[in-house]
Motif scaffolding. Structure first.
Motif, PDB file in Angstrom:
ATOM      1  N   SER A  85       0.849  -1.106  -0.077  1.00  0.00           N
ATOM      2  CA  SER A  85      -0.034   0.093  -0.147  1.00  0.00           C
ATOM      3  C   SER A  85       0.845   1.283   0.004  1.00  0.00           C
ATOM      4  CB  SER A  85      -0.854  -0.027   1.207  1.00  0.00           C
ATOM      5  OG  SER A  85      -1.961  -0.981   1.135  1.00  0.00           O
TER       6      SER A  85
ATOM      7  N   GLY B 190      -7.838  -5.070  -0.684  1.00  0.00           N
ATOM      8  CA  GLY B 190      -9.105  -4.625   0.169  1.00  0.00           C
ATOM      9  C   GLY B 190     -10.433  -4.740  -0.377  1.00  0.00           C
TER      10      GLY B 190
ATOM     11  N   ASP C 156      -3.854   3.207   4.813  1.00  0.00           N
ATOM     12  CA  ASP C 156      -4.315   2.158   4.892  1.00  0.00           C
ATOM     13  C   ASP C 156      -2.882   1.430   5.207  1.00  0.00           C
ATOM     14  OD1 ASP C 156      -6.879   2.733   4.398  1.00  0.00           O
ATOM     15  OD2 ASP C 156      -6.804   2.305   2.179  1.00  0.00           O
TER      16      ASP C 156
END
Length: 207
Positions: free
Chosen positions: A74, A133, A197
């Motif tokens: 990420s 995700g 995130d």
């Protein structure tokens, strides 16, 4: 699901309008062989990206229990998106090569996309993180992201071909510049969300 559809649309539009080998080929084929040739080039990512996505999904299935690795992915994706946003805020002129008169526009588009590093970098960083995700939410969320991305990516390039066929000055005009700047701001915001995130997956307190 709506969240991932929105992410796909923003990323797809940004990638679709961003100057690069594939966009230059869309334009040159449109100018040389007509709108049909430009559209065929625009469709080439639907062919070339399939294997990359499948390999990325396979890798994610092996790493699904390792939040630390996904966190790093990420963060890398955030850096890549931030760079894309920075480049979009400073749009450059599209360099075109219209000396090549060979046919087979779709084949040329496939080769151009396969030999470009951008699809691999995107799906192994940004795309991989978002798909991870989405998979946690469900398959529908994943499909919404992929649909939004490719509908916008291909749609942006087809739109470019149509505009170039009508007005060759579009890519040097103010409208194109402002489209890229607005998309650049959206990409910078998405980069911040990816950083958040990533840090969260690494167990670091975030805003």
């Amino acid at each position: 699901m709506t969240h991932y559809l929105f992410l796909g649309i923003v990323l797809g539009l940004s990638a679709g309008f961003a100057p690069g080998p594939l966009l230059a080929l869309v334009i040159s084929e449109t100018l040389r062989h007509g709108i049909g040739a430009g559209i065929r080039v625009a469709l080439s990512p639907l062919i070339t990206d399939t294997l990359i996505i499948l390999l990325t999904l396979f890798a994610l299935s092996q790493l699904s229990d390792f939040k630390g690795i996904l966190g790093v992915i990420s963060l890398i994706g955030g850096i890549f998106i931030l760079y894309m946003g920075y480049e979009s805020l400073r749009p450059k002129a599209v360099v075109m090569n219209i000396t090549d008169v060979r046919p087979n526009s779709l084949l040329k588009g496939v080769l151009a996309n396969m030999l470009s590093p951008h699809p691999y970098l995107f799906w192994l960083s940004v795309g991989g993180s978002i798909m991870a995700g989405a998979l946690e939410v469900g398959v529908i969320a994943l499909l919404a992201f992929l649909f939004g991305f490719y509908a916008s990516l291909v749609g942006a390039k087809i739109t470019t071909a149509l505009l170039v066929a009508q007005s060759k000055a579009f890519l040097q005009g103010r409208a194109y510049t402002w489209i890229m700047r607005i998309l650049g701001c959206a990409l910078c915001l998405l980069a911040v969300l990816l950083f958040r995130d990533g840090l969260s997956l690494l167990g670091i307190a975030v805003f």
